[in-house]
Design an enzyme around this catalytic site. Structure first.
Site, short mmCIF file in Angstrom:
data_model
loop_
_atom_site.label_atom_id
_atom_site.label_comp_id
_atom_site.label_asym_id
_atom_site.label_seq_id
_atom_site.Cartn_x
_atom_site.Cartn_y
_atom_site.Cartn_z
N CYS A 1 0.80 -1.23 0.00
CA CYS A 1 0.00 0.00 0.00
C CYS A 1 0.83 1.28 0.00
CB CYS A 1 -0.93 -0.01 1.21
SG CYS A 1 -2.13 -1.34 1.15
N1 NAD Z 1 -2.53 -5.80 1.92
C1 NAD Z 1 -3.06 -4.75 2.53
O1 NAD Z 1 -2.75 -4.44 3.67
C2 NAD Z 1 -4.10 -3.87 1.84
C3 NAD Z 1 -4.82 -2.97 2.63
C4 NAD Z 1 -5.78 -2.17 2.01
C5 NAD Z 1 -5.96 -2.25 0.64
N2 NAD Z 1 -5.20 -3.11 -0.11
C6 NAD Z 1 -5.48 -3.16 -1.55
O2 NAD Z 1 -6.29 -4.29 -1.82
C7 NAD Z 1 -5.94 -4.86 -3.08
C8 NAD Z 1 -5.54 -6.31 -2.88
O3 NAD Z 1 -4.38 -6.36 -2.06
P1 NAD Z 1 -3.90 -7.68 -1.33
O4 NAD Z 1 -2.83 -7.29 -0.37
O5 NAD Z 1 -5.08 -8.45 -0.82
O6 NAD Z 1 -3.25 -8.48 -2.56
P2 NAD Z 1 -2.91 -10.03 -2.60
O7 NAD Z 1 -1.86 -10.18 -3.65
O8 NAD Z 1 -2.63 -10.53 -1.22
O9 NAD Z 1 -4.26 -10.71 -3.07
C9 NAD Z 1 -4.80 -10.56 -4.34
C10 NAD Z 1 -5.26 -11.92 -4.83
O10 NAD Z 1 -5.92 -11.76 -6.07
C11 NAD Z 1 -5.65 -12.89 -6.86
N3 NAD Z 1 -5.98 -12.56 -8.25
C12 NAD Z 1 -5.31 -11.74 -9.09
N4 NAD Z 1 -5.97 -11.66 -10.27
C13 NAD Z 1 -7.08 -12.43 -10.15
C14 NAD Z 1 -8.15 -12.74 -11.03
N5 NAD Z 1 -8.22 -12.22 -12.26
N6 NAD Z 1 -9.10 -13.56 -10.58
C15 NAD Z 1 -9.05 -14.10 -9.34
N7 NAD Z 1 -8.06 -13.84 -8.46
C16 NAD Z 1 -7.08 -13.01 -8.86
C17 NAD Z 1 -4.18 -13.16 -6.58
O11 NAD Z 1 -3.81 -14.48 -6.92
C18 NAD Z 1 -4.10 -12.89 -5.08
O12 NAD Z 1 -4.33 -14.06 -4.32
C19 NAD Z 1 -4.83 -3.98 -3.63
O13 NAD Z 1 -5.40 -3.00 -4.46
C20 NAD Z 1 -4.25 -3.32 -2.41
O14 NAD Z 1 -3.64 -2.09 -2.69
C21 NAD Z 1 -4.30 -3.95 0.47
#
Ligand code: NAD
Length: 435
Positions: free
Chosen positions: A275
């Site tokens: 993030c």
């Molecule tokens: N990690 C954090 O602390 C956090 C906090 C707030 C917001 N975010 C935001 O949330 C979003 C996700 O972050 P995250 O940390 O959960 O990422 P992550 O990589 O942990 O999880 C995303 C998941 O999506 C899957 N994926 C990707 N493309 C796909 C598709 N077409 N179909 C199905 N699955 C698919 C990936 O395999 C992965 O498991 C980002 O935009 C991030 O900026 C993250």
């Protein structure tokens, strides 16, 4: 409100709505579990086969979600997982939680969002609610998702509903969880806002509705830019204090006793995670399209990005004080994850420090109970246990992540340690070098 909108609202209200979550990562998995625990029938759509296998075996790979919660939801028949996106057709609500990384040029990489929206567009039918949760620049929902979804002839806020709701989860934070963090919601129109607000109201303590998707997108970027800029400021103050021979940690501790107008941020080895190091660049990229230059974001990025190099300089100074160079020395890092008590090493500054040390000829090893192996820059490193590490004859240790499982009293007894997190504050001695 159209009959399509009121039918999905009724299904959400009665918890008959089938909820599909695309992307079961740090954001999607906790959310899926919360919806299942609230009584919704949830299907998680995920492309990573290894994650699906773990979940099918009742195991969680996200530390904030205990195995027992997965097992409970699966046992209750409320949580299913799938890799076939055609299953999205059967969903009333679709929540997109896929990654939003940066390209090498620091431009937004929306390819995951686009792929997910394509899959939703293929499955779209009247009466569905689609929500984007991935952090992104203001305008993404309206300018990217909406046209793709409307290409088949259905109209947003009329035939189907569309909203943006930023995820604010803070992995490793036991005090504030998905359920207790207020959720901001902005729809393409009033029906979309109402439906999304009702949905989240079933699982979180408070929902804050805003007037548009763009405002909701901007809220998240303001929050994360605020952190990036303030961390940049305090990192610069730390560098300044070191030059002026002032203990920056003591300064912050005293400053934070002011009951108003001050909020403590702490210096450290640099930004990490998916993030704070990334999101502000989504904003500056979009602002540039309008001819606006975000000077604070660029400056904070510059200061924060230079912190790993600064830590290596402090390691060099510490070794120099005992007559040693970096080249050929054994340097042991305690912590690889980007922050305390998480297994996430995306963008972790410890990786930059590791690489900089290797490049300077150090023999680097590490301990991180959350990260068993690191493949970086063509090298493979394996974590050694804390006890083993303390018996290892390294020339300098570096505390890169302040995991709560580390025994700090014992760590403070090693011959030389650079503490980038002020975790050894109670153990002041010449061999403990604070950032
Ligand atoms: N990690 C954090 O602390 C956090 C906090 C707030 C917001 N975010 C935001 O949330 C979003 C996700 O972050 P995250 O940390 O959960 O990422 P992550 O990589 O942990 O999880 C995303 C998941 O999506 C899957 N994926 C990707 N493309 C796909 C598709 N077409 N179909 C199905 N699955 C698919 C990936 O395999 C992965 O498991 C980002 O935009 C991030 O900026 C993250």
């Amino acid at each position: 409100m159209t009959s399509h909108a009121s039918s999905v609202i009724d299904r959400i209200r009665s918890k008959q709505a089938r909820v599909g979550i695309i992307g079961l990562g740090y954001v999607g998995l906790p959310l899926a579990v919360e919806f299942a625990r609230a009584g919704f029938d949830v299907t998680g759509f995920e492309i990573d086969e290894a994650k699906l296998q773990e979940l099918r075996a009742g195991r969680s790979y996200v530390p904030d979600v205990p195995d027992s919660q997965i097992a409970e939801a699966v046992h209750a028949g409320k949580f299913h997982v799938a890799s076939d996106m055609r299953g999205l057709t059967g969903m009333d609500v679709i929540d997109i939680c896929v990654p939003t990384p940066l390209r090498k040029t620091r431009d937004p990489d929306l390819s995951y969002v686009v792929k997910a929206v394509e899959a939703v567009a293929d499955a779209l039918h009247p009466g569905q609610l689609v929500i984007l949760e991935s952090t992104t620049y203001p305008g993404t929902t309206e300018e990217v998702a909406q046209p793709m979804l409307e290409a088949g002839g259905l109209k947003a806020d009329v035939d189907f509903l569309l909203a943006f709701s930023p995820e604010r989860v803070d992995p490793g934070n036991a005090q504030f969880t998905t359920r207790t963090i207020p959720k901001v919601v902005g729809g393409i129109g009033p029906a979309s806002t109402e439906a999304a607000s009702l949905l989240y109201g079933a699982v979180v303590s408070r929902v804050v509705c805003v007037s548009s998707t763009r405002v909701a997108e901007m809220v998240k970027l303001l929050e994360n830019t605020f952190r990036a800029v303030n961390i940049g400021l305090v990192n610069e103050i730390a560098l300044m204090c070191h030059k002026m021979d002032i203990n920056v940690w003591e300064v912050i501790d005293a400053a934070k006793t002011k009951p108003f107008g001050f909020m403590p941020f702490y210096p450290g080895p640099g930004l990490g995670g998916h993030c704070i190091p990334i999101d502000p660049y989504y904003l500056s990229w979009k602002a540039r399209q309008t001819g606006f230059e975000c000077r604070f974001i660029e400056l904070a990025g510059h200061v924060n990005g230079a912190m790993p190099e600064y830590v290596v300089q402090r390691i060099a100074d510490a070794l120099n004080s005992v007559g040693k160079p970096i080249n050929g020395m054994r340097i042991h890092l305690f912590g690889i994850a980007y922050k305390r008590d998480v297994n996430d090493m995306r963008e972790s500054p410890a990786l930059d420090i590791l690489e900089l040390l290797v490049r300077r000829g150090a023999i680097v090893s590490y301990t991180d109970p959350f990260v068993p192996e690191v493949r970086h820059g063509g090298h493979v490193f394996s974590s050694i246990s804390f006890d083993q590490a303390l018996g290892y004859p390294f020339d300098c240790a570096v505390l890169t992540t302040d995991h709560s499982v580390f025994d700090y009293a014992r760590l403070a007894t090693v011959p030389l340690i650079v503490d980038t997190r002020n975790a050894l504050r109670e153990f002041a001695r010449p061999s403990v070098v604070r950032l």
